[in-house]
Design a protein around this motif. Sequence first.
Motif, PDB file in Angstrom:
ATOM      1  N   LEU A  40      33.987  23.804  32.042  1.00 48.96           N
ATOM      2  CA  LEU A  40      33.524  25.182  32.197  1.00 48.96           C
ATOM      3  C   LEU A  40      34.743  26.096  32.189  1.00 48.96           C
ATOM      4  CD1 LEU A  40      31.283  27.306  32.916  1.00 48.96           C
ATOM      5  CD2 LEU A  40      31.973  26.961  35.315  1.00 48.96           C
ATOM      6  N   LEU A  41      34.703  27.125  31.335  1.00 49.35           N
ATOM      7  CA  LEU A  41      35.770  28.123  31.284  1.00 49.35           C
ATOM      8  C   LEU A  41      35.242  29.466  31.782  1.00 49.35           C
ATOM      9  CD1 LEU A  41      37.336  27.525  27.728  1.00 49.35           C
ATOM     10  CD2 LEU A  41      37.820  26.314  29.864  1.00 49.35           C
ATOM     11  N   LEU A  42      36.093  30.212  32.490  1.00 46.42           N
ATOM     12  CA  LEU A  42      35.799  31.604  32.817  1.00 46.42           C
ATOM     13  C   LEU A  42      36.179  32.440  31.601  1.00 46.42           C
ATOM     14  CD1 LEU A  42      37.183  31.741  36.461  1.00 46.42           C
ATOM     15  CD2 LEU A  42      34.821  31.360  35.715  1.00 46.42           C
ATOM     16  N   HIS A  43      35.230  33.230  31.080  1.00 51.30           N
ATOM     17  CA  HIS A  43      35.335  33.729  29.709  1.00 51.30           C
ATOM     18  C   HIS A  43      36.370  34.840  29.512  1.00 51.30           C
ATOM     19  CE1 HIS A  43      32.751  34.191  25.810  1.00 51.30           C
ATOM     20  NE2 HIS A  43      34.036  34.200  25.551  1.00 51.30           N
ATOM     21  N   ARG A  44      36.263  35.921  30.263  1.00 56.18           N
ATOM     22  CA  ARG A  44      37.219  37.034  30.152  1.00 56.18           C
ATOM     23  C   ARG A  44      37.556  37.532  31.550  1.00 56.18           C
ATOM     24  NH1 ARG A  44      39.425  39.015  25.562  1.00 56.18           N
ATOM     25  NH2 ARG A  44      38.393  38.336  23.654  1.00 56.18           N
ATOM     26  N   PRO A  45      38.817  37.898  31.795  1.00 52.09           N
ATOM     27  CA  PRO A  45      39.233  38.241  33.151  1.00 52.09           C
ATOM     28  C   PRO A  45      38.374  39.347  33.776  1.00 52.09           C
ATOM     29  CG  PRO A  45      41.150  38.015  31.732  1.00 52.09           C
ATOM     30  CD  PRO A  45      39.947  37.955  30.833  1.00 52.09           C
ATOM     31  N   ASP A  46      37.953  39.105  35.010  1.00 53.48           N
ATOM     32  CA  ASP A  46      37.183  40.070  35.781  1.00 53.48           C
ATOM     33  C   ASP A  46      38.144  40.839  36.680  1.00 53.48           C
ATOM     34  OD1 ASP A  46      35.397  41.452  37.357  1.00 53.48           O
ATOM     35  OD2 ASP A  46      34.663  39.684  38.432  1.00 53.48           O
ATOM     36  N   ALA A  47      38.215  42.164  36.490  1.00 55.32           N
ATOM     37  CA  ALA A  47      39.123  42.987  37.300  1.00 55.32           C
ATOM     38  C   ALA A  47      38.773  42.942  38.784  1.00 55.32           C
ATOM     39  CB  ALA A  47      39.090  44.440  36.810  1.00 55.32           C
ATOM     40  N   LEU A  48      37.529  42.601  39.105  1.00 58.81           N
ATOM     41  CA  LEU A  48      37.087  42.559  40.495  1.00 58.81           C
ATOM     42  C   LEU A  48      37.023  41.133  41.032  1.00 58.81           C
ATOM     43  CD1 LEU A  48      34.219  45.236  40.343  1.00 58.81           C
ATOM     44  CD2 LEU A  48      36.645  45.555  40.862  1.00 58.81           C
ATOM     45  N   VAL A  49      37.756  40.236  40.410  1.00 59.06           N
ATOM     46  CA  VAL A  49      37.700  38.830  40.809  1.00 59.06           C
ATOM     47  C   VAL A  49      38.165  38.644  42.246  1.00 59.06           C
ATOM     48  CG1 VAL A  49      40.034  38.361  39.904  1.00 59.06           C
ATOM     49  CG2 VAL A  49      38.402  36.473  40.188  1.00 59.06           C
ATOM     50  N   GLU A  50      37.442  37.807  42.961  1.00 57.68           N
ATOM     51  CA  GLU A  50      37.839  37.353  44.295  1.00 57.68           C
ATOM     52  C   GLU A  50      38.092  35.852  44.171  1.00 57.68           C
ATOM     53  OE1 GLU A  50      38.364  39.100  46.895  1.00 57.68           O
ATOM     54  OE2 GLU A  50      37.258  40.983  46.656  1.00 57.68           O
ATOM     55  N   PRO A  51      39.337  35.413  44.187  1.00 56.95           N
ATOM     56  CA  PRO A  51      39.630  33.989  43.978  1.00 56.95           C
ATOM     57  C   PRO A  51      38.862  33.068  44.911  1.00 56.95           C
ATOM     58  CG  PRO A  51      41.637  35.268  43.834  1.00 56.95           C
ATOM     59  CD  PRO A  51      40.579  36.218  44.297  1.00 56.95           C
TER      60      PRO A  51
ATOM     61  N   LYS B 124      44.648  30.367  41.225  1.00 54.66           N
ATOM     62  CA  LYS B 124      45.153  29.142  41.840  1.00 54.66           C
ATOM     63  C   LYS B 124      45.501  29.320  43.315  1.00 54.66           C
ATOM     64  CE  LYS B 124      48.076  26.703  39.336  1.00 54.66           C
ATOM     65  NZ  LYS B 124      49.157  26.385  38.364  1.00 54.66           N
ATOM     66  N   LYS B 125      45.544  30.555  43.806  1.00 55.40           N
ATOM     67  CA  LYS B 125      45.689  30.771  45.238  1.00 55.40           C
ATOM     68  C   LYS B 125      44.572  30.081  46.007  1.00 55.40           C
ATOM     69  CE  LYS B 125      46.404  34.546  47.302  1.00 55.40           C
ATOM     70  NZ  LYS B 125      46.247  35.960  47.764  1.00 55.40           N
ATOM     71  N   SER B 126      43.384  30.046  45.408  1.00 57.48           N
ATOM     72  CA  SER B 126      42.208  29.506  46.093  1.00 57.48           C
ATOM     73  C   SER B 126      41.595  28.296  45.393  1.00 57.48           C
ATOM     74  CB  SER B 126      41.137  30.605  46.229  1.00 57.48           C
ATOM     75  OG  SER B 126      41.644  31.734  46.914  1.00 57.48           O
ATOM     76  N   VAL B 127      41.637  28.290  44.063  1.00 58.45           N
ATOM     77  CA  VAL B 127      40.999  27.211  43.299  1.00 58.45           C
ATOM     78  C   VAL B 127      41.850  25.949  43.398  1.00 58.45           C
ATOM     79  CG1 VAL B 127      40.376  26.439  40.984  1.00 58.45           C
ATOM     80  CG2 VAL B 127      39.831  28.778  41.711  1.00 58.45           C
TER      81      VAL B 127
ATOM     82  N   ALA C 223      34.840  28.806  45.669  1.00 56.92           N
ATOM     83  CA  ALA C 223      33.603  28.331  46.283  1.00 56.92           C
ATOM     84  C   ALA C 223      32.614  27.864  45.215  1.00 56.92           C
ATOM     85  CB  ALA C 223      32.985  29.434  47.136  1.00 56.92           C
ATOM     86  N   ALA C 224      32.531  28.622  44.114  1.00 56.35           N
ATOM     87  CA  ALA C 224      31.636  28.232  43.023  1.00 56.35           C
ATOM     88  C   ALA C 224      32.090  26.923  42.394  1.00 56.35           C
ATOM     89  CB  ALA C 224      31.584  29.343  41.974  1.00 56.35           C
ATOM     90  N   PHE C 225      33.383  26.817  42.108  1.00 49.99           N
ATOM     91  CA  PHE C 225      33.907  25.594  41.486  1.00 49.99           C
ATOM     92  C   PHE C 225      33.676  24.394  42.396  1.00 49.99           C
ATOM     93  CE2 PHE C 225      37.284  27.383  38.323  1.00 49.99           C
ATOM     94  CZ  PHE C 225      36.298  28.093  37.675  1.00 49.99           C
ATOM     95  N   ASP C 226      33.926  24.555  43.685  1.00 50.38           N
ATOM     96  CA  ASP C 226      33.738  23.437  44.613  1.00 50.38           C
ATOM     97  C   ASP C 226      32.285  22.979  44.621  1.00 50.38           C
ATOM     98  OD1 ASP C 226      36.395  23.386  45.337  1.00 50.38           O
ATOM     99  OD2 ASP C 226      36.111  24.487  47.217  1.00 50.38           O
ATOM    100  N   GLN C 227      31.361  23.940  44.637  1.00 58.53           N
ATOM    101  CA  GLN C 227      29.952  23.563  44.656  1.00 58.53           C
ATOM    102  C   GLN C 227      29.546  22.881  43.357  1.00 58.53           C
ATOM    103  OE1 GLN C 227      27.255  26.586  46.061  1.00 58.53           O
ATOM    104  NE2 GLN C 227      25.457  25.630  45.118  1.00 58.53           N
ATOM    105  N   LEU C 228      29.994  23.414  42.242  1.00 55.61           N
ATOM    106  CA  LEU C 228      29.646  22.816  40.947  1.00 55.61           C
ATOM    107  C   LEU C 228      30.219  21.400  40.823  1.00 55.61           C
ATOM    108  CD1 LEU C 228      30.237  25.944  38.694  1.00 55.61           C
ATOM    109  CD2 LEU C 228      28.025  24.879  39.198  1.00 55.61           C
ATOM    110  N   GLU C 229      31.430  21.215  41.307  1.00 58.97           N
ATOM    111  CA  GLU C 229      32.029  19.888  41.270  1.00 58.97           C
ATOM    112  C   GLU C 229      31.296  18.942  42.218  1.00 58.97           C
ATOM    113  OE1 GLU C 229      36.556  18.362  41.156  1.00 58.97           O
ATOM    114  OE2 GLU C 229      35.977  19.275  43.067  1.00 58.97           O
TER     115      GLU C 229
END
Length: 305
Positions: free
Chosen positions: A114-125, A158-161, A130-136
Motif C-alpha cells: 500500500l502506497l500513500l498517493h500524494r503528500p497530505d499537507a495536513l498529515v498527522e504521522p 517515520k517519526k511515528s510509522v 495507527a492506520a498502518f499498525d491496524q492494517l498490518e
Amino acid sequence: MRSIPLGNSTLQVPVVAVGCMRLNSLDAAQAQRFVQGALDLGANFFDHADIYGGGECESVFADAVGMSPSVRERLILQSKCGVRPGMFDFSREHILASVDAILGRLRTDYLDVLLLHRPDALVEPDEVAAAFDQLEREGKVRHFGVSNQNPRQIELLKKSVRQPLVANQLQLSITNATMITAGFNVNMENDAAVNRDGGVLDYCRLHDITVQPWSPFQFGFFEGVFLNHPKFPELNATLDRIAAQHGVNSTTIAMAWLLRHPAHMQPVTGTTNLERLGDCVRAADVHLTREDWYAVLLAAGNTLP
C-alpha cells in the motif's frame, strides 16, 4: 522476468511493474487478454490506485484475472490511497476505509503493498502509524510505502510509522530527469542546479527504498510520449541506433535506460497494449553500457557541466 527485492523487504518483485491506470478503457475481453498476457510475460506485479477510473480499474482487473485464492497466489498487488476530490487525506479513518474498499474491488483479503498517493499537507504521522499498525495487524496490508514524497516528508512519517517504507513512486523518464541531473550541478549557478526534490534519489538509495518511476515515456506533465515525437529527433535517433545494436526497439531501450541506473528501480508502465508491454519487459534482459546510457541522457537535451 528478472526480479529485485522491494526496498529492504524479502518481497521479490519483477523489475517492471504493470500500471493499471487505464484498464477501464478496455472491454472485458480485451482486459482479460491484457492481464493474462502480462502474466504470461512474467509481469505479475500490478500497480493500482483507488482513484484510477474512480475505482473501476480495480474491479475490471479482478474480473479480468478471474480472481480466486489460487490466482491470488500468483499475483503481487499494489494500490494507493490518499487522494480525494479537491484534497489529499492521510487521516486514519480515510486510509482504513480506502483499503477496505480497495480489497473489495480487487476481491482479495490483502494487498502486498500500500502506497500513500500524494503528500497530505495536513498529515498527522501518528494517524498514519495507527492506520498502518491496524492494517498490518489485521493482515490486510503486508508492506507499506509512499508516492511523490521528498525526503523530509518521508522522515516526518517515520517519526511515528514503524514499518519500513519499501517504495517511493516518482515521476521519472529520460526527458523528466531532474532527479538525476541535479546531481551533476551541485553548487553551480544554473537552473539545472535547482534541487526540486530534496535529493530524493540519493535518499532512497541510502535508505533502501525502491524508486518506482511513473510515466517512464512521458515528457512534461502528461504532455505526450517522447518516443517518435518530432520534438525529440536527436533522442529518438539515439534510441533507434542503440536499439538496432541490441535487436530490440526504442521502447525497450528507453525502459532499459531506467533499469541501468544502480538504484535498482522498478518502472511502472502505463500501456494497455500487450505488444508494448512485451517491449517493456524485454528491457529486463538489456544492459546498456555507460557510454550508451550517457548518450541517451544527453540526446534528450540534458547537459553536463
